[in-house]
Scaffold this motif. Structure first.
Motif, short mmCIF file in Angstrom:
data_model
loop_
_atom_site.label_atom_id
_atom_site.label_comp_id
_atom_site.label_asym_id
_atom_site.label_seq_id
_atom_site.Cartn_x
_atom_site.Cartn_y
_atom_site.Cartn_z
N UNK A 32 49.49 58.66 24.84
CA UNK A 32 49.77 58.29 26.21
C UNK A 32 49.90 56.85 26.58
N UNK A 33 49.17 56.03 25.92
CA UNK A 33 49.48 54.65 26.04
C UNK A 33 50.51 54.01 25.27
N UNK A 34 50.97 54.65 23.96
CA UNK A 34 52.11 54.21 23.41
C UNK A 34 53.29 54.60 24.28
N UNK A 35 53.50 55.76 24.83
CA UNK A 35 54.50 56.21 25.77
C UNK A 35 54.76 55.34 26.67
N UNK A 36 53.66 54.94 27.48
CA UNK A 36 53.77 53.94 28.58
C UNK A 36 54.19 52.51 28.07
#
Length: 110
Positions: A32-36
């Motif tokens: 999730x953090x990577x996609x953000x």
């Protein structure tokens, strides 16, 4: 004469604040953090940890280090997703607020 509130006067020039409540997200959160992080516009990020017990709080704290528009806070006890989202709203400085759950993946042009 145009009047602005104090909050409006000190806000950043960012159009978007992303608010992510987190609670015991384990292996979901890094993706999730990577996609953000792959967003194509500048944005403000608020990660609000809701008293996780599985290392989620440390993951979000490590993620925001050195990124001026990325913020993290943690609750002392579990308060629920609504409290976490409301905290994000109260601290957002962008023109718009978007919510992303901690186990979501979003496109770079979200």
């Amino acid at each position: 004469m145009i009047k602005t509130s104090f909050k409006e006067a000190i806000t950043s020039n960012l159009d978007l604040t992303i608010v992510v409540p987190t609670y015991n997200l384990g292996h979901y959160l890094p993706e999730t953090l990577k996609s953000i992080q792959q967003q194509t516009i500048d944005f403000e990020l608020w990660l609000i940890d809701d008293a996780s017990t599985d290392g989620t709080a440390q993951t979000v704290a490590d993620f925001v280090k050195g990124i001026p528009n990325f913020h993290v806070t943690g609750f002392n006890h579990h308060r629920g997703i609504g409290a976490a989202r409301n905290f994000g709203i109260d601290h957002a400085t962008g023109q718009a607020v978007a919510f992303v759950d901690g186990d979501d993946l979003i496109a770079p042009t979200f």
